[in-house]
Design a protein around this motif. Sequence first.
Motif, PDB file in Angstrom:
ATOM      1  N   THR A  11     -19.853   3.028  -4.130  1.00  0.00           N
ATOM      2  CA  THR A  11     -20.217   4.212  -4.890  1.00  0.00           C
ATOM      3  C   THR A  11     -20.925   3.791  -6.163  1.00  0.00           C
ATOM      4  OG1 THR A  11     -19.385   6.205  -5.963  1.00  0.00           O
ATOM      5  CG2 THR A  11     -17.950   4.299  -6.009  1.00  0.00           C
ATOM      6  N   ILE A  65     -14.603   1.588  -2.949  1.00  0.00           N
ATOM      7  CA  ILE A  65     -13.331   2.286  -2.800  1.00  0.00           C
ATOM      8  C   ILE A  65     -13.182   2.675  -1.344  1.00  0.00           C
ATOM      9  CG2 ILE A  65     -11.953   4.263  -3.526  1.00  0.00           C
ATOM     10  CD1 ILE A  65     -13.664   4.303  -6.116  1.00  0.00           C
ATOM     11  N   ASP A  66     -12.059   2.283  -0.765  1.00  0.00           N
ATOM     12  CA  ASP A  66     -11.811   2.562   0.657  1.00  0.00           C
ATOM     13  C   ASP A  66     -12.972   2.119   1.538  1.00  0.00           C
ATOM     14  OD1 ASP A  66      -9.318   3.559   0.082  1.00  0.00           O
ATOM     15  OD2 ASP A  66      -9.931   5.657   0.150  1.00  0.00           O
ATOM     16  N   LEU A  96      -9.612   8.804  -9.514  1.00  0.00           N
ATOM     17  CA  LEU A  96      -8.709   8.487  -8.417  1.00  0.00           C
ATOM     18  C   LEU A  96      -7.347   9.138  -8.637  1.00  0.00           C
ATOM     19  CD1 LEU A  96     -10.310   5.599  -9.269  1.00  0.00           C
ATOM     20  CD2 LEU A  96      -9.265   4.942  -7.149  1.00  0.00           C
ATOM     21  N   TRP A 140      -6.739  11.203  -3.319  1.00  0.00           N
ATOM     22  CA  TRP A 140      -8.180  11.280  -3.130  1.00  0.00           C
ATOM     23  C   TRP A 140      -8.894  10.509  -4.235  1.00  0.00           C
ATOM     24  CZ3 TRP A 140     -10.111  13.155  -7.588  1.00  0.00           C
ATOM     25  CH2 TRP A 140      -9.360  14.082  -8.301  1.00  0.00           C
ATOM     26  N   TRP A 141     -10.198  10.326  -4.023  1.00  0.00           N
ATOM     27  CA  TRP A 141     -11.078   9.823  -5.087  1.00  0.00           C
ATOM     28  C   TRP A 141     -12.376  10.605  -4.990  1.00  0.00           C
ATOM     29  CZ3 TRP A 141     -15.910   7.631  -4.925  1.00  0.00           C
ATOM     30  CH2 TRP A 141     -16.385   7.247  -3.680  1.00  0.00           C
ATOM     31  N   ARG A 142     -13.077  10.655  -6.105  1.00  0.00           N
ATOM     32  CA  ARG A 142     -14.392  11.303  -6.126  1.00  0.00           C
ATOM     33  C   ARG A 142     -15.244  10.688  -7.227  1.00  0.00           C
ATOM     34  NH1 ARG A 142     -12.161  17.139  -8.048  1.00  0.00           N
ATOM     35  NH2 ARG A 142     -11.101  16.812  -6.114  1.00  0.00           N
ATOM     36  N   HIS A 184       0.841  -1.188   0.000  1.00  0.00           N
ATOM     37  CA  HIS A 184       0.000   0.000   0.000  1.00  0.00           C
ATOM     38  C   HIS A 184       0.877   1.239   0.000  1.00  0.00           C
ATOM     39  CE1 HIS A 184      -2.670   3.137   1.536  1.00  0.00           C
ATOM     40  NE2 HIS A 184      -3.605   2.463   0.896  1.00  0.00           N
ATOM     41  N   GLY A 227      -3.232   6.472  -0.508  1.00  0.00           N
ATOM     42  CA  GLY A 227      -4.284   6.840  -1.442  1.00  0.00           C
ATOM     43  C   GLY A 227      -5.408   5.832  -1.452  1.00  0.00           C
ATOM     44  N   PRO A 228      -6.404   6.085  -2.291  1.00  0.00           N
ATOM     45  CA  PRO A 228      -7.585   5.210  -2.322  1.00  0.00           C
ATOM     46  C   PRO A 228      -7.268   3.812  -2.836  1.00  0.00           C
ATOM     47  CG  PRO A 228      -7.701   6.874  -4.054  1.00  0.00           C
ATOM     48  CD  PRO A 228      -6.502   7.190  -3.230  1.00  0.00           C
TER      49      PRO A 228
END
Length: 119
Positions: free
Chosen positions: A29, A24-25, A35, A39-41, A8, A11-12
């Motif tokens: 979603t 994710i994490d 990603l 971060w991710w969104r 690891h 990050g996500p």
Amino acid sequence: MRLDRSAHAGGPIVTGFSGSGFKIDGAATAGGALLTPEWWRPWDGALDLDALEPLIAIAPEFILLGTGSMLVRPAPDLVTALETRGIGIEAMDSRAAARAWGVLRGEDRWIAAALMPLG
């Protein structure tokens, strides 16, 4: 399907997916996802420079593009526009892109990803 990543780099982490989204994490979603190592969104799947700007802004080595259940090549104009900014784009189906994300982030590579859902 469940994905595991032994190394690891931060990050996500994409740990799974379904037809309508990703895990994710630890959070499920719906829809696509952007990603970065930090971060991710959620992402609506728009494939243009404006939609990918959050990824371009981090100046990644390249962007992994997960195109859903099958490989779909991005438009040549998009590829050229990214390449002129010094950013490559690697398109593959989203399953392969999620696996590649885990492997490459495990190597601490500075990359970004745009993943479309499978369905």
